[in-house]
Design a protein around this motif. Structure first.
Motif, PDB file in Angstrom:
ATOM      1  N   GLY A 317      15.826 -45.483  64.690  1.00 39.77           N
ATOM      2  CA  GLY A 317      16.920 -45.060  65.567  1.00 39.77           C
ATOM      3  C   GLY A 317      16.517 -43.815  66.326  1.00 39.77           C
ATOM      4  O   GLY A 317      15.714 -43.015  65.845  1.00 39.77           O
ATOM      5  N   ARG A 318      17.073 -43.684  67.553  1.00 42.94           N
ATOM      6  CA  ARG A 318      16.699 -42.540  68.368  1.00 42.94           C
ATOM      7  C   ARG A 318      17.844 -41.562  68.550  1.00 42.94           C
ATOM      8  O   ARG A 318      17.708 -40.597  69.297  1.00 42.94           O
ATOM      9  N   ALA A 319      18.973 -41.792  67.914  1.00 36.76           N
ATOM     10  CA  ALA A 319      20.117 -40.901  68.069  1.00 36.76           C
ATOM     11  C   ALA A 319      19.732 -39.482  67.655  1.00 36.76           C
ATOM     12  O   ALA A 319      19.272 -39.253  66.541  1.00 36.76           O
ATOM     13  N   GLY A 320      19.922 -38.553  68.575  1.00 39.95           N
ATOM     14  CA  GLY A 320      19.596 -37.162  68.294  1.00 39.95           C
ATOM     15  C   GLY A 320      18.124 -36.822  68.427  1.00 39.95           C
ATOM     16  O   GLY A 320      17.751 -35.660  68.351  1.00 39.95           O
ATOM     17  N   ASN A 321      17.276 -37.845  68.621  1.00 37.84           N
ATOM     18  CA  ASN A 321      15.834 -37.606  68.768  1.00 37.84           C
ATOM     19  C   ASN A 321      15.521 -37.390  70.241  1.00 37.84           C
ATOM     20  O   ASN A 321      15.742 -38.270  71.066  1.00 37.84           O
ATOM     21  N   ARG A 322      15.022 -36.218  70.587  1.00 37.37           N
ATOM     22  CA  ARG A 322      14.745 -35.892  71.981  1.00 37.37           C
ATOM     23  C   ARG A 322      13.261 -35.608  72.203  1.00 37.37           C
ATOM     24  O   ARG A 322      12.897 -34.736  72.996  1.00 37.37           O
ATOM     25  N   ALA A 323      12.421 -36.368  71.519  1.00 32.52           N
ATOM     26  CA  ALA A 323      10.981 -36.220  71.696  1.00 32.52           C
ATOM     27  C   ALA A 323      10.469 -37.071  72.853  1.00 32.52           C
ATOM     28  O   ALA A 323       9.273 -37.254  73.002  1.00 32.52           O
ATOM     29  N   HIS A 324      11.384 -37.586  73.676  1.00 32.37           N
ATOM     30  CA  HIS A 324      10.968 -38.390  74.826  1.00 32.37           C
ATOM     31  C   HIS A 324      10.265 -37.506  75.862  1.00 32.37           C
ATOM     32  O   HIS A 324      10.307 -36.275  75.788  1.00 32.37           O
ATOM     33  N   LEU A 325       9.665 -38.155  76.846  1.00 35.62           N
ATOM     34  CA  LEU A 325       8.909 -37.442  77.878  1.00 35.62           C
ATOM     35  C   LEU A 325       9.646 -37.364  79.206  1.00 35.62           C
ATOM     36  O   LEU A 325       9.044 -37.058  80.233  1.00 35.62           O
ATOM     37  N   ALA A 326      10.948 -37.654  79.210  1.00 38.09           N
ATOM     38  CA  ALA A 326      11.691 -37.699  80.470  1.00 38.09           C
ATOM     39  C   ALA A 326      11.636 -36.385  81.232  1.00 38.09           C
ATOM     40  O   ALA A 326      11.708 -36.370  82.465  1.00 38.09           O
ATOM     41  N   TRP A 327      11.497 -35.272  80.506  1.00 38.70           N
ATOM     42  CA  TRP A 327      11.392 -33.971  81.167  1.00 38.70           C
ATOM     43  C   TRP A 327       9.934 -33.531  81.299  1.00 38.70           C
ATOM     44  O   TRP A 327       9.662 -32.397  81.690  1.00 38.70           O
ATOM     45  N   SER A 328       9.017 -34.402  80.952  1.00 40.48           N
ATOM     46  CA  SER A 328       7.578 -34.117  80.910  1.00 40.48           C
ATOM     47  C   SER A 328       7.280 -33.139  79.760  1.00 40.48           C
ATOM     48  O   SER A 328       8.161 -32.796  78.966  1.00 40.48           O
ATOM     49  N   VAL A 329       6.037 -32.700  79.670  1.00 38.55           N
ATOM     50  CA  VAL A 329       5.623 -31.749  78.643  1.00 38.55           C
ATOM     51  C   VAL A 329       4.581 -30.819  79.246  1.00 38.55           C
ATOM     52  O   VAL A 329       4.081 -31.040  80.342  1.00 38.55           O
ATOM     53  N   GLY A 330       4.244 -29.806  78.513  1.00 38.20           N
ATOM     54  CA  GLY A 330       3.181 -28.916  78.952  1.00 38.20           C
ATOM     55  C   GLY A 330       3.655 -27.884  79.964  1.00 38.20           C
ATOM     56  O   GLY A 330       4.851 -27.595  80.084  1.00 38.20           O
ATOM     57  N   ALA A 331       2.705 -27.352  80.714  1.00 38.36           N
ATOM     58  CA  ALA A 331       2.984 -26.255  81.647  1.00 38.36           C
ATOM     59  C   ALA A 331       3.965 -26.647  82.736  1.00 38.36           C
ATOM     60  O   ALA A 331       4.657 -25.789  83.299  1.00 38.36           O
ATOM     61  N   HIS A 332       4.028 -27.946  83.056  1.00 32.91           N
ATOM     62  CA  HIS A 332       4.905 -28.398  84.133  1.00 32.91           C
ATOM     63  C   HIS A 332       6.157 -29.116  83.623  1.00 32.91           C
ATOM     64  O   HIS A 332       6.772 -29.883  84.363  1.00 32.91           O
ATOM     65  N   ARG A 333       6.532 -28.866  82.396  1.00 36.30           N
ATOM     66  CA  ARG A 333       7.793 -29.428  81.890  1.00 36.30           C
ATOM     67  C   ARG A 333       8.943 -28.957  82.774  1.00 36.30           C
ATOM     68  O   ARG A 333       8.950 -27.806  83.237  1.00 36.30           O
ATOM     69  N   CYS A 334       9.917 -29.821  83.000  1.00 38.07           N
ATOM     70  CA  CYS A 334      11.044 -29.490  83.880  1.00 38.07           C
ATOM     71  C   CYS A 334      11.734 -28.210  83.404  1.00 38.07           C
ATOM     72  O   CYS A 334      12.169 -28.139  82.252  1.00 38.07           O
ATOM     73  N   PRO A 335      11.872 -27.202  84.275  1.00 29.83           N
ATOM     74  CA  PRO A 335      12.507 -25.953  83.857  1.00 29.83           C
ATOM     75  C   PRO A 335      14.027 -26.010  83.878  1.00 29.83           C
ATOM     76  O   PRO A 335      14.682 -25.078  83.424  1.00 29.83           O
ATOM     77  N   ALA A 336      14.598 -27.092  84.425  1.00 25.86           N
ATOM     78  CA  ALA A 336      16.054 -27.169  84.588  1.00 25.86           C
ATOM     79  C   ALA A 336      16.682 -28.178  83.632  1.00 25.86           C
ATOM     80  O   ALA A 336      17.768 -28.698  83.900  1.00 25.86           O
ATOM     81  N   GLU A 337      16.028 -28.449  82.522  1.00 27.62           N
ATOM     82  CA  GLU A 337      16.537 -29.445  81.574  1.00 27.62           C
ATOM     83  C   GLU A 337      17.943 -29.107  81.097  1.00 27.62           C
ATOM     84  O   GLU A 337      18.827 -29.977  81.058  1.00 27.62           O
ATOM     85  N   GLY A 338      18.177 -27.853  80.726  1.00 27.00           N
ATOM     86  CA  GLY A 338      19.485 -27.452  80.223  1.00 27.00           C
ATOM     87  C   GLY A 338      20.589 -27.651  81.242  1.00 27.00           C
ATOM     88  O   GLY A 338      21.579 -28.352  80.982  1.00 27.00           O
ATOM     89  N   PRO A 339      20.486 -27.038  82.441  1.00 25.70           N
ATOM     90  CA  PRO A 339      21.516 -27.245  83.460  1.00 25.70           C
ATOM     91  C   PRO A 339      21.686 -28.709  83.843  1.00 25.70           C
ATOM     92  O   PRO A 339      22.807 -29.167  84.065  1.00 25.70           O
ATOM     93  N   ALA A 340      20.593 -29.462  83.912  1.00 24.56           N
ATOM     94  CA  ALA A 340      20.690 -30.874  84.294  1.00 24.56           C
ATOM     95  C   ALA A 340      21.519 -31.653  83.293  1.00 24.56           C
ATOM     96  O   ALA A 340      22.341 -32.504  83.664  1.00 24.56           O
ATOM     97  N   ARG A 341      21.317 -31.373  82.039  1.00 24.56           N
ATOM     98  CA  ARG A 341      22.073 -32.096  81.002  1.00 24.56           C
ATOM     99  C   ARG A 341      23.550 -31.700  81.036  1.00 24.56           C
ATOM    100  O   ARG A 341      24.429 -32.544  80.844  1.00 24.56           O
TER     101      ARG A 341
END
Length: 460
Positions: A317-341
């Protein structure tokens, strides 16, 4: 990856690609070759490896050596411009520092409140009709209203920004060139006004940041935030609403008064992320990866959707699991993840709260997806609901967007409803790599500067 077949069944294509290996050659548009990563582990390796892979498209051999069609629809999404998305090293750190430090000052509670008010304004515009097209009448407008306010533009200018971007994002319009000029003027006026009279808003905070961005650099970062905060946000809201209204796992709970919005958002971010294929990188030198020999300058994209659904990643199950790559990872991870959500969840929750009996106007299998290699985007999302009476305006209700009073402006660089923290000290190297001299932008001028917003919106 640009055909209707791919848009209709991308996961079928991903499965066939995986059968060939973790990296597969693809064609993003006619005459535009690239490699696509479909493996979760390989995606992590590529996205985090700044030594072998560059973000700067000036490393793209097919582009620099003139092998690509100059009118290719993917170029606005992939060619260089001086912003945090297309740079590496110190330049990237400088741009990203200005963005992240400024966004970090936004109060999530104030943001939530403004999204809710904006949602009510839009819902009021169609609540008495009993039907609506949620992408064009709701999901496509809320991010623009919110970003206009976050950037510090006068609320009465929301309608002008929406008008300009509506024209720009219309693939069939003959006025796109004028819209590009209008948007350049709009942003230029905004930056100039904030330099003259700073307020407590993202534009003013970026101006006051120790990185000392020049006007051209500021406009480039604002354009990036607008691109990343509009089309992907629209698709996140739209895709989650589709899931909530059509999938028995969620739709059944809505009628019982439960709003599993966060679970729906997580499911979309895992299986159908709004920016499904991107994370462009360019090989700095010849390298072997996943059994494929990449040549110096080859373009490598990551399929966040394919990596997220990699069979090697399956779990109970993926409920509560946020290890997806939708926001990317690394130095270029999306900086607006919080506001977007926050924007997506509040917009969805308010809509479902106001229209609890809302249903799709067509069956879910009749909904179509827009073609394009990058986005996972519905073409439309028509709904029906019992006709309701618009609530009578009261002291606490929100007036139309054009009449929303601006927040009280404090002293320059002070706090207001958006702010949670003081001006950042120096999270990026300031003077050493900062200069008041404007950075050279794309020689093709304003049309190229803003044209990628339209391309992003149309999924091209």
């Amino acid at each position: 990856m640009y055909g209707a077949g791919f848009a209709a069944d991308p996961h079928g294509f991903y499965a066939r690609m995986r059968a060939e290996g973790p990296i597969t050659p693809v064609e993003l548009a006619p005459g535009v070759p690239a490699y696509l990563v479909t493996s979760y582990s390989t995606a992590l390796e590529v996205l985090r490896d700044t030594e072998r892979f560059a973000k700067d498209p000036r490393n793209w051999a097919d582009l620099t050596e003139g092998r690509l069609p100059q009118d290719s629809p993917v170029l606005p999404m992939m060619e260089f411009r001086p912003n945090a998305l297309f740079t590496d090293g110190e330049q990237h750190a400088r741009y990203r520092g200005a963005i992240t430090d400024s966004l970090s000052r936004v109060d999530s509670h104030a943001l939530s409140d403004y999204v809710e008010r904006s949602a009510d304004t839009l819902i009021d515009s169609f609540v008495e009709r009993g039907e609506a097209e949620l992408l064009s009448e709701y999901a496509g407008i809320i991010p623009l209203m919110v970003f206009n306010r976050l950037f510090g533009a006068p609320p009465e200018q929301s309608s002008e920004l929406i008008r300009i971007l509506t024209v720009m994002f219309d693939a069939s319009t003959a006025d796109a060139g004028q819209a590009n000029e209008d948007l350049s003027r709009y942003m230029g006026d905004l930056v100039d006004a904030k330099r003259q009279k700073p307020g407590a808003d993202v534009t003013s905070w970026m101006i006051a940041h120790p990185s000392r961005l020049a006007d051209d650099e500021l406009m480039q970062q604002i354009a990036l935030l607008m691109a990343a905060g509009t089309e992907p946000q629209v698709n996140l809201i739209g895709n989650a609403l589709r899931l909530l209204l059509s999938d028995d796992r969620f739709a059944g709970e809505l009628s019982g008064g439960s709003l599993p919005v966060q679970d729906a958002l997580d499911e979309v971010l895992w299986a159908d992320p709004p920016l499904a294929n991107f994370g462009t990188r360019f090989a700095r030198y010849d390298v072997e990866m996943g059994g494929v020999r990449l040549r110096k300058g080859d373009a490598v994209l990551t399929s966040y959707a394919a990596a997220n659904t990699d069979p090697e990643m399956t779990s109970q199950g993926r409920a509560g699991n946020r290890a997806h790559l939708a926001w990317s990872v690394g130095a270029h991870r999306c900086p607006a993840e919080g506001p977007a959500r926050v924007i997506a969840s509040v917009a969805i929750e308010r809509l479902l709260d106001r229209l609890p009996d809302m249903r799709l106007a067509v069956s879910a299998d009749q909904l179509t997806w827009r073609p394009g290699p990058f986005n996972r985007a519905l073409a439309s999302l028509p709904v029906r609901f019992p006709v309701l009476t618009k609530p009578t305006p009261g002291p606490a209700s929100m007036p139309p967007a054009a009449a929303v009073p601006a927040p009280r402006q404090p002293e320059p660089q002070g706090d207001n409803q958006w702010s949670t923290s003081p001006v950042p000290s120096s999270s990026t190297p300031p003077a050493a790599i900062s200069t008041p001299k404007p950075t050279a932008s794309d020689p093709k001028g304003p049309r190229r500067l803003w044209g990628f917003l339209g391309a992003w919106w149309r999924g091209q």
